[in-house]
Design an enzyme around this catalytic site. Structure first.
Site, short mmCIF file in Angstrom:
data_model
loop_
_atom_site.label_atom_id
_atom_site.label_comp_id
_atom_site.label_asym_id
_atom_site.label_seq_id
_atom_site.Cartn_x
_atom_site.Cartn_y
_atom_site.Cartn_z
N ASP A 1 -9.75 -32.00 -50.25
CA ASP A 1 -9.18 -33.31 -49.93
C ASP A 1 -7.98 -33.62 -50.81
O ASP A 1 -7.73 -32.95 -51.82
CB ASP A 1 -10.27 -34.38 -50.11
CG ASP A 1 -10.11 -35.54 -49.14
OD1 ASP A 1 -8.99 -35.78 -48.67
OD2 ASP A 1 -11.13 -36.22 -48.88
N ASP B 1 -9.27 -39.88 -40.70
CA ASP B 1 -10.43 -40.65 -41.17
C ASP B 1 -10.90 -41.62 -40.10
O ASP B 1 -11.93 -42.27 -40.27
CB ASP B 1 -10.06 -41.44 -42.44
CG ASP B 1 -10.22 -40.58 -43.69
OD1 ASP B 1 -10.80 -39.49 -43.59
OD2 ASP B 1 -9.76 -41.02 -44.77
C1 GLA Z 1 -11.09 -38.95 -47.66
C2 GLA Z 1 -11.59 -38.04 -46.56
C3 GLA Z 1 -12.95 -38.50 -46.12
C4 GLA Z 1 -13.90 -38.48 -47.28
C5 GLA Z 1 -13.37 -39.33 -48.42
C6 GLA Z 1 -14.18 -39.16 -49.66
O1 GLA Z 1 -10.82 -40.21 -47.20
O2 GLA Z 1 -10.69 -38.00 -45.50
O3 GLA Z 1 -13.43 -37.69 -45.07
O4 GLA Z 1 -14.06 -37.15 -47.71
O5 GLA Z 1 -12.01 -38.98 -48.74
O6 GLA Z 1 -13.70 -39.88 -50.72
#
Ligand code: GLA
Length: 738
Positions: free
Chosen positions: A487, A557
């Site tokens: 990430d 997301d």
């Molecule tokens: C990002 C990712 C999510 C999740 C969060 C965790 O937003 O896109 O899928 O993993 O971080 O903090």
């Protein structure tokens, strides 16, 4: 296999690149300037027709040093060039700007020589498309030189034999005794003499990535760029140029895709005679590179695709190239597992016991891998701490004998185990920051700008990259891990490195990206059995550069299926469904609180790499049964859904109803998806027509047993969603040739 052909005619001084579907042609003109002639459908040969029209144009200067009154009809200002300079007679946007030791900003590179080689050379330290055998492509390297700067440029063109694809990149070599300060260096330029061009770009935002924007170009400069340090949610490093009449399945489309994950810039400069200059490369903003004597600088690659079969033809060429000759490793064509991710199920609030409960409920449904998301390391109970401390949070794993114990339990249940990392980040509340405050990107004497209460590590510094590599290896060597979600949850500010000198601060942005690639390269080589998934707050770094290391990425997301239709539809313009991960989440949706049917959520998510992201214990037996069916259907058709030929049929950006389709390479089967957002008591009639089928074959629909001709499905079509009741409906129809 057909052959790629590259030749140079010394009489006409024309370079001709061709395969069975496309040609690319340019010439060496007066003053040894390179002049673009053509890119498009294959032409068998070039007979010197479309030569740059000589005309004396007021206010357009002639070549530097030309004697008085000669060649007043020749100007760089209107010459359609292959790679333009600065301040030497062309007032359009330049491809390259260099500051000489005396402060001058002029560049004037002229043709010197060329060479043609079989295959395609690798780009050092940068992701790129590749060949497996040398007869898959041919490469032309054209050398230009600026005698005043004592620098050479190598323009590299590769044409693939069996694809409508040309890749380009540029390398500059400093042969002089002085350091040159590069202020801008584009990866490619092409000047095309066509009026009436439309540009398609993929702008967006966090949770609204890659929306399709189509606009007619005005005279002047139109720019699509990213300057956030990553390729960004806000503007994807891809554009297409089309004619007004181009549709999904008809007309010409040319794509330009940068294989790069940092700041990017696509400039379209329509000049005063109706020609358009296209430039693509690293964003010149905040960029400056000190090129020492005898050193070279390599730009990222641009992948150009020409299609005469509309946007679907262009996208399909990208899909197969990115899958087959950009993605690498064991998972390149492997069936991608169906994941259960705990993020939206638990957020930070979990321990091994809670995870076990979720797993017990999920395993019978047929999921294949469990992914433990954010919150397993340091003292990570919320998003303001512990980034940089990549060791397990003991307290959360008391019931499983540690993280390793949990991973082993997951394996014992017959599932694979995945783990979340955010390697490039640091929290000020972390041991790493307490030990190494200098590791963070910051400008001495200035405050740092927080974002999600976290900061960015200085990945331009090899020591920092080494530190994270060592920490990650310690986990990966101890815990049996099958998958990593990498990430990256903020953009870069205070882009300054304390290990580089004052004149080199313009290099930090690019060096940061090289640091990310270096870490990705080392980890993927050391752990070839781990499937890596890219992520950046969803789809903030969804680009071909990342895809070279990680064959799939978390698309957004936003898991609401209605908004996801648009996000995924736009993403497929440039990226293959096998790279697009999509999860079924809870209803009401956590991002926009919309209530949707589980059936629609499943249909949207199975149009990419399917996964689930919800607490299965909260579901009714009926919902569990639906999920079980979805998973069975997906497993039965996974190859088709991940690697079939993808067609966009009806755009969600235009209609209440949208559609897409996956066809097997031999056209023996296909799956049609039709989505309707809102119901109507008095619905308008709408029809979906399939594409890419065998016209003279018959296909049987699995659920009803009905038989249709391929020609019938493509030309007559099917009524959309005959049962008109209820919002948020999806039809998924599987057809097999009979
Ligand atoms: C990002 C990712 C999510 C999740 C969060 C965790 O937003 O896109 O899928 O993993 O971080 O903090």
């Amino acid at each position: 296999m057909t052959k790629a052909k590259i030749k140079f005619d010394p009489k006409t001084k024309v370079f001709y690149l061709a395969n069975d579907s496309i040609s690319y042609i340019f010439s060496v003109e007066e003053g040894n300037l390179l002049c673009h002639l053509y890119f498009g459908d294959k032409i068998r040969d070039y007979h010197n027709e479309l030569r740059y029209p000589r005309l004396d144009r007021a206010f357009s200067p002639n070549l530097p040093g030309e004697p008085h009154k000669t060649h007043r009809d020749f100007s760089k200002d209107v010459l359609p060039q292959e790679y333009s300079g600065n301040q030497t007679g062309d007032f359009r946007t330049p491809a390259i700007v260099i500051e000489a030791p005396n402060g001058a900003l002029a560049t004037d590179f002229r043709y010197v020589t060329y060479r043609i080689i079989d295959g395609k050379p690798d780009l050092e330290h940068l992701p790129h498309s590749y060949v497996k055998k040398s007869d898959e492509a041919k490469t032309l390297i054209v050398t230009l030189s600026d005698e005043v700067l004592h620098a050479d440029l190598e323009l590299t063109y590769t044409i693939y034999a069996d694809r409508p694809v040309i890749t380009r990149n540029v390398k500059i070599i400093n042969h002089g005794n002085d350091t040159l300060s590069i202020k801008k260096i584009a990866s490619m330029q092409m000047d095309i003499p066509l009026e009436n061009i439309q540009a398609i770009s993929l702008p967006g935002a966090h949770m609204r990535e890659r929306q399709i924007q189509r606009q007619t170009l005005p005279q002047g400069v139109t720019e699509f760029n990213g300057r956030r340090g990553t390729s960004s949610h806000h503007m994807n490093p891809f554009i297409a140029l089309v004619r007004p009449e181009t549709t999904e399945n008809t007309g010409a489309a040319v794509g330009f895709q940068l294989v790069y994950s940092g700041n990017h810039q696509f400039t379209l400069d329509k000049d005063f005679v109706g020609q358009t200059r296209i430039l693509a490369g690293i964003n010149e903003n905040n960029f400056e590179w000190q090129l020492k004597p005898n050193r070279s600088f390599q730009t990222p690659e641009v992948i150009m695709v020409y299609s005469s079969h509309g946007l679907n033809g262009m996208s399909q060429a990208y899909h197969s190239l990115l899958r087959e000759r950009v993605a690498r490793g064991k998972f390149q064509y492997a069936p991608r597992p169906i994941v259960l991710n705990n993020w939206e199920a638990t957020y930070f609030n979990f321990d091994a016991h809670k995870i076990q409960q979720i797993l017990d409920a999920a395993q019978p449904l047929g999921i294949e891998m469990f992914v433990l998301d954010d919150g397993w390391f340091g003292k990570r109970d919320s998003d303001d701490r512990s980034l940089g401390d990549w060791h397990e949070y003991d307290q959360k794993f008391k019931d499983s004998h540690g993280l390793k114990g949990l991973a082993e339990q997951v394996h014992q249940m017959g599932l694979k185990f995945g783990l979340w990392f955010e390697p490039e980040m640091i929290s000020t509340d972390s041991d790493l920051y307490r030990q190494h405050p200098e590791y963070v990107l910051h400008i001495p004497g200035r405050q740092m700008s927080p974002s999600r209460d976290q900061y960015v590590l200085d990945f331009s510094c090899p020591e920092v990259v080494d530190n994270i590599f060592t920490q990650m290896c310690a986990v990966l060597d101890q815990v049996p891990i099958d998958y990593i979600k990498w990430d990256m949850n903020r953009n870069l500010t205070e882009v300054y490195s304390t290990v580089l000198g004052p004149k080199q601060q313009g290099e930090v942005g690019h060096r940061y990206v090289l640091g990310v690639y270096d870490l990705a390269d080392r980890l993927t080589k050391r752990y070839p059995n781990i499937l890596f998934e890219g992520c950046s707050g969803g789809g903030g770094r969804f680009d071909a550069g990342i895809l070279y290391y990680f064959p799939q990425s978390w698309t957004s997301d936003n898991t609401d299926p209605v908004e996801r239709i648009g996000i995924q539809y736009g993403t497929t313009l440039a990226y293959p469904p096998s790279s697009i991960t999509a999860h079924v989440s809870a209803s009401p949706n956590h991002q926009n609180h919309r209530l949707t049917s589980l059936q629609m959520r499943g249909a949207v998510a199975m149009s990419g790499v399917l996964g689930y992201e919800l607490n299965v214990n909260d579901l009714s037996p009926k919902e569990k049964a639906i999920i079980k069916q979805q998973i069975q259907f997906y497993k039965a058709h996974r190859q088709l859904l991940q690697y079939g030929t993808f067609y966009r049929l009806a755009s969600p950006f235009k209609h209440n109803e949208s559609a897409w389709e996956f066809v097997s390479p031999d056209k023996s089967e296909f799956i049609l998806f039709v989505f309707r957002i809102l119901a109507s008591a008095q619905p308008m009639i709408s029809i979906t027509k399939a594409a890419g089928l065998q016209a003279d074959a018959n296909y049987q629909e699995a659920d009803t047993g009905q038989i249709f001709g391929g020609d019938e499905l493509m030309h007559v079509g099917l009524y959309n969603l005959p049962d008109q009741l209820g919002d948020f409906r999806a039809h998924v129809k599987y057809f097999k040739r009979v």
